[in-house]
Write a protein that holds these residues in place. Structure first.
Motif, mmCIF file in Angstrom:
data_model
loop_
_atom_site.group_PDB
_atom_site.id
_atom_site.type_symbol
_atom_site.label_atom_id
_atom_site.label_comp_id
_atom_site.label_asym_id
_atom_site.label_seq_id
_atom_site.Cartn_x
_atom_site.Cartn_y
_atom_site.Cartn_z
ATOM 1 N N LEU A 298 0.730 -1.136 0.146
ATOM 2 C CA LEU A 298 -0.058 -0.085 0.005
ATOM 3 C C LEU A 298 0.812 1.007 -0.096
ATOM 4 O O LEU A 298 0.462 2.014 -0.707
ATOM 5 N N ALA A 299 2.134 0.998 0.792
ATOM 6 C CA ALA A 299 2.874 2.275 0.910
ATOM 7 C C ALA A 299 3.570 2.580 -0.493
ATOM 8 O O ALA A 299 3.631 3.618 -1.119
ATOM 9 N N LEU A 300 4.175 1.437 -1.074
ATOM 10 C CA LEU A 300 4.768 1.337 -2.137
ATOM 11 C C LEU A 300 3.865 1.952 -3.443
ATOM 12 O O LEU A 300 4.414 2.591 -4.220
ATOM 13 N N THR A 301 2.546 1.433 -3.362
ATOM 14 C CA THR A 301 1.809 2.150 -4.278
ATOM 15 C C THR A 301 1.581 3.524 -4.465
ATOM 16 O O THR A 301 1.322 4.262 -5.460
ATOM 17 N N ALA A 302 1.521 3.912 -3.361
ATOM 18 C CA ALA A 302 1.249 5.305 -3.027
ATOM 19 C C ALA A 302 2.441 6.227 -3.434
ATOM 20 O O ALA A 302 2.308 7.444 -4.056
ATOM 21 N N VAL A 303 3.461 5.497 -3.151
ATOM 22 C CA VAL A 303 4.865 6.439 -3.488
ATOM 23 C C VAL A 303 4.869 6.431 -4.988
ATOM 24 O O VAL A 303 5.369 7.323 -5.699
ATOM 25 N N ALA A 304 4.448 5.308 -5.837
ATOM 26 C CA ALA A 304 4.588 5.038 -7.273
ATOM 27 C C ALA A 304 3.644 6.197 -7.762
ATOM 28 O O ALA A 304 3.842 6.521 -8.880
ATOM 29 N N ARG A 305 2.547 6.422 -7.331
ATOM 30 C CA ARG A 305 1.397 7.046 -7.801
ATOM 31 C C ARG A 305 1.826 8.485 -7.626
ATOM 32 O O ARG A 305 1.377 9.162 -8.455
ATOM 33 N N ALA A 306 2.369 8.925 -6.692
ATOM 34 C CA ALA A 306 2.955 10.138 -6.389
ATOM 35 C C ALA A 306 3.977 10.597 -7.173
ATOM 36 O O ALA A 306 4.045 11.666 -7.981
ATOM 37 N N GLU A 307 4.843 9.745 -7.655
ATOM 38 C CA GLU A 307 5.611 9.982 -8.805
ATOM 39 C C GLU A 307 5.319 10.099 -10.158
ATOM 40 O O GLU A 307 5.572 11.153 -10.792
ATOM 41 N N ARG A 308 4.055 9.219 -10.352
ATOM 42 C CA ARG A 308 3.541 9.522 -11.770
ATOM 43 C C ARG A 308 2.721 10.764 -11.946
ATOM 44 O O ARG A 308 2.786 11.192 -12.884
ATOM 45 N N HIS A 309 2.219 11.252 -10.704
ATOM 46 C CA HIS A 309 1.550 12.444 -10.627
ATOM 47 C C HIS A 309 2.221 13.915 -10.650
ATOM 48 O O HIS A 309 1.722 14.800 -10.561
ATOM 49 N N THR A 310 3.560 13.531 -10.448
ATOM 50 C CA THR A 310 4.481 14.667 -10.352
ATOM 51 C C THR A 310 5.542 14.469 -11.438
ATOM 52 O O THR A 310 6.837 14.547 -10.921
ATOM 53 N N ALA A 311 5.341 14.210 -12.678
ATOM 54 C CA ALA A 311 6.215 13.824 -13.666
ATOM 55 C C ALA A 311 7.325 14.765 -14.024
ATOM 56 O O ALA A 311 8.735 14.391 -14.301
#
Length: 245
Positions: free
Chosen positions: A179-192
């Motif tokens: 869950l934490a990993l997915t949140a980190v990955a999603r944050a990176e995608r949304h701040t390209a």
């Protein structure tokens, strides 16, 4: 067909399935297998290997399905993906997805208990839910965590027909990490425009076996920390050849 062409197609299929991350699945299965025995004794190798292969098939099918649903997005934002770049055809990717899921179920039917196959139905539903809706609904990160949790559940049920409290603890620990990993990955995608300078997501993916290693070290012996570290090292080594994020 030339060897070069065969290697290219094989490489595309391996990349589509994110096979570099498979050591994380193997460690999950091994952990659930050990925790399913009340005495914590080593389980028989054959059924554990069968389950490791089966859950690997579900993982590969899920990754291939993910790229099928994300094709339009990948063509713009992640053109290196195998389907987006044209390294593997849509029909071949669909066939690989279906074949992977079918092989996963077939292996589970050979396991000691059929309950694992029934639980795998829930696993496929959760995988599909994430792949189908994750671009539109951030809450689907719970589906991603749930899919990883179900790896433990399927393994335990296939081996013993039940899920022990210790398996539940390990599954919840790993699901929380995912869950934490997915949140980190999603944050990176949304701040390209501000990508992480360090490969945070690949390293977090590779570190997943260490979560199991810590759980097993607490419950049994610190030696498991080395097993977890070995799984992480194997995953990270694989990522250097085939992207896992």
């Amino acid at each position: 067909m030339s060897t070069l062409a065969l290697n290219s197609r094989l490489g595309a299929a391996l990349a589509l399935c994110r096979v570099s991350n498979l050591p994380t699945v193997w460690m999950n299965v091994l952990t659930a297998a050990f925790l399913s025995d009340p005495a914590g004794s080593a389980p028989y190798a054959a059924p554990v290997l069968l389950l490791a292969f089966s859950l690997s098939c579900f993982y590969c099918g899920g990754m291939a399905q993910n790229d099928l649903y994300d094709l339009d997005h990948d063509r713009v934002h992640q053109p290196f993906r195998p389907i987006a770049v044209g390294a593997i055809a849509l029909g071949a990717a669909r066939a690989l997805t279906l074949a992977s899921f079918a092989m996963g179920f077939a292996c589970l039917l050979l396991a000691p208990h059929r309950a694992g196959a029934y639980a795998a139905v829930a696993l496929v539903i959760v995988i599909w839910t994430y792949n189908r809706f994750h671009k539109r609904h951030p809450s689907t990160m719970f589906a991603m965590a749930g899919a990883r949790l179900l790896v433990y559940i399927v393994t335990a049920l296939a081996l013993t027909g039940r899920v022990s409290a210790r398996v539940e603890v390990a599954a919840l620990a790993q699901a929380s990490y995912v869950l934490a990993l997915t949140a980190v990955a999603r944050a990176e995608r949304h701040t390209a425009a501000q990508r992480y300078r360090w490969p945070v997501v690949p390293w977090m993916l590779a570190a997943m076996p260490m979560v199991d290693g810590v759980v097993l070290a607490v419950l049994f012996t610190p030696v498991w920390l080395f097993v977890g570290a070995a799984g992480s090292a194997l995953a990270r080594a694989g990522q250097r050849r085939i992207r896992g994020d």
